[in-house]
Design an enzyme around this catalytic site. Structure first.
Site, PDB file in Angstrom:
ATOM      1  N   GLY A  67      24.359   3.979  52.244  1.00  0.00           N
ATOM      2  CA  GLY A  67      25.271   3.227  51.402  1.00  0.00           C
ATOM      3  C   GLY A  67      25.556   3.978  50.111  1.00  0.00           C
ATOM      4  O   GLY A  67      24.891   4.962  49.776  1.00  0.00           O
ATOM      5  N   GLY A  68      26.559   3.515  49.386  1.00  0.00           N
ATOM      6  CA  GLY A  68      26.833   4.075  48.072  1.00  0.00           C
ATOM      7  C   GLY A  68      27.876   5.171  48.071  1.00  0.00           C
ATOM      8  O   GLY A  68      28.481   5.505  49.086  1.00  0.00           O
ATOM      9  N   GLN A  69      28.056   5.738  46.878  1.00  0.00           N
ATOM     10  CA  GLN A  69      29.078   6.755  46.649  1.00  0.00           C
ATOM     11  C   GLN A  69      28.433   8.142  46.615  1.00  0.00           C
ATOM     12  O   GLN A  69      27.511   8.410  47.370  1.00  0.00           O
ATOM     13  CB  GLN A  69      29.800   6.436  45.334  1.00  0.00           C
ATOM     14  CG  GLN A  69      30.594   5.137  45.360  1.00  0.00           C
ATOM     15  CD  GLN A  69      31.965   5.312  45.989  1.00  0.00           C
ATOM     16  OE1 GLN A  69      32.479   6.408  46.115  1.00  0.00           O
ATOM     17  NE2 GLN A  69      32.577   4.195  46.392  1.00  0.00           N
ATOM     18  N   THR A  71      26.307  11.318  44.969  1.00  0.00           N
ATOM     19  CA  THR A  71      25.260  11.634  44.009  1.00  0.00           C
ATOM     20  C   THR A  71      24.865  13.089  44.203  1.00  0.00           C
ATOM     21  O   THR A  71      25.360  13.779  45.096  1.00  0.00           O
ATOM     22  CB  THR A  71      24.046  10.698  44.137  1.00  0.00           C
ATOM     23  OG1 THR A  71      23.195  10.870  42.997  1.00  0.00           O
ATOM     24  CG2 THR A  71      23.256  10.969  45.405  1.00  0.00           C
ATOM     25  N   HIS A  73      21.558  15.910  44.384  1.00  0.00           N
ATOM     26  CA  HIS A  73      20.131  16.173  44.547  1.00  0.00           C
ATOM     27  C   HIS A  73      19.879  17.634  44.224  1.00  0.00           C
ATOM     28  O   HIS A  73      20.703  18.512  44.559  1.00  0.00           O
ATOM     29  CB  HIS A  73      19.670  15.887  45.975  1.00  0.00           C
ATOM     30  CG  HIS A  73      19.948  14.489  46.431  1.00  0.00           C
ATOM     31  ND1 HIS A  73      19.551  13.384  45.706  1.00  0.00           N
ATOM     32  CD2 HIS A  73      20.575  14.012  47.538  1.00  0.00           C
ATOM     33  CE1 HIS A  73      19.928  12.285  46.352  1.00  0.00           C
ATOM     34  NE2 HIS A  73      20.555  12.642  47.456  1.00  0.00           N
ATOM     35  N   GLY A 157      19.891   4.770  47.767  1.00  0.00           N
ATOM     36  CA  GLY A 157      20.862   4.734  48.853  1.00  0.00           C
ATOM     37  C   GLY A 157      20.105   4.619  50.157  1.00  0.00           C
ATOM     38  O   GLY A 157      19.243   5.444  50.446  1.00  0.00           O
ATOM     39  N   GLY A 168      16.672   6.607  50.937  1.00  0.00           N
ATOM     40  CA  GLY A 168      15.699   6.003  50.026  1.00  0.00           C
ATOM     41  C   GLY A 168      16.073   6.125  48.570  1.00  0.00           C
ATOM     42  O   GLY A 168      17.168   5.738  48.160  1.00  0.00           O
ATOM     43  N   CYS A 186      27.406   7.940  41.468  1.00  0.00           N
ATOM     44  CA  CYS A 186      27.384   6.654  42.177  1.00  0.00           C
ATOM     45  C   CYS A 186      28.697   5.893  42.023  1.00  0.00           C
ATOM     46  O   CYS A 186      28.745   4.663  42.160  1.00  0.00           O
ATOM     47  CB  CYS A 186      26.197   5.803  41.719  1.00  0.00           C
ATOM     48  SG  CYS A 186      24.606   6.643  41.925  1.00  0.00           S
TER      49      CYS A 186
END
Length: 220
Positions: A67-69, A71, A73, A157, A168, A186
């Site tokens: 889920g989500g937009q 990001t 890492h 997410g 996670g 996000c």
């Protein structure tokens, strides 16, 4: 729950390994928690809009089914991937997300930092002016800037398949934060992203991962 320290691993093979683990597991498969960090990568969630990816440059972009937009890492960020059977543990998805967030909040508290939830915006935030203040967020959010005075220190997410979780939470420890300026983190334009280092907490990735792993194991 078995905790696995993976070290620094590429994102895409780790994502594929989570999918394979979840597809192959049975009702008897033990739950696991994977802790790792990734080389620089942008990841785009199912609802992701290309307009939130401003200037990725040479950093790769990976489409995911979380889920989500969008990001980012990168090194210096603890990635925590709980691979849980929610049905076996008796958790609803909202309860699981609450436990993820609470684990991050308790981890921050270990380092003297107060983490906050913002309604409708998964993840954990800190006060930029005084991240060590224990005061709760008070009053209504600013209608045009719900993150005024806050910085995001942890993104969430998740994916749930056949009652089983993967993806996670990310906790920013000591990162190069510049890549966050290349996106709307996000999906929120102008949202400031921070890590423990920039708010005055000096710790190692290993220590932050240990504490977060312990908090997640205790709550999940």
């Amino acid at each position: 729950m078995q905790i696995r320290q993976l070290g620094r691993v590429d994102y895409l093979p780790t994502y594929e390994a989570m999918q394979a683990f979840t597809a192959a597991r049975t009702s008897d498969t033990p739950d696991e928690l994977w802790l790792c960090e990734h080389p620089p990568v942008f990841t785009q969630g199912l609802a992701g809009q290309a307009s939130h990816l401003l200037a990725p440059g040479a950093i790769p972009v990976v489409q995911t089914n979380r889920g989500g937009q969008v990001t980012y890492h990168g090194p210096g960020q603890v990635m925590a991937y709980p691979l849980l059977d929610l049905q076996r543990r008796g958790y609803f998805v909202k309860e699981y997300v609450f436990k993820l967030e609470e684990s991050v909040i308790r981890t921050l508290a270990h380092f003297g930092v107060t983490g906050h939830r913002v309604a409708g915006a998964p993840g954990i935030y800190v006060r930029l002016q005084d991240p060590f203040s224990h005061a709760a967020l008070a009053g209504p959010l600013h209608p045009h800037d719900p993150f005024r005075g806050l910085g995001k220190i942890s993104a969430l997410g998740i994916k749930v398949s056949r009652h089983c979780t993967y993806h996670g939470a990310a906790l920013n420890v000591a990162m190069d934060l510049e890549p966050f300026d290349r996106i709307n983190p996000c999906g929120y334009a102008g949202l400031k992203t921070v890590d423990l280092s920039t708010i005055g907490v000096q710790t190692t990735w290993d220590e932050a991962a240990r504490v977060l792993g312990e908090q997640l194991a205790a709550r999940l």
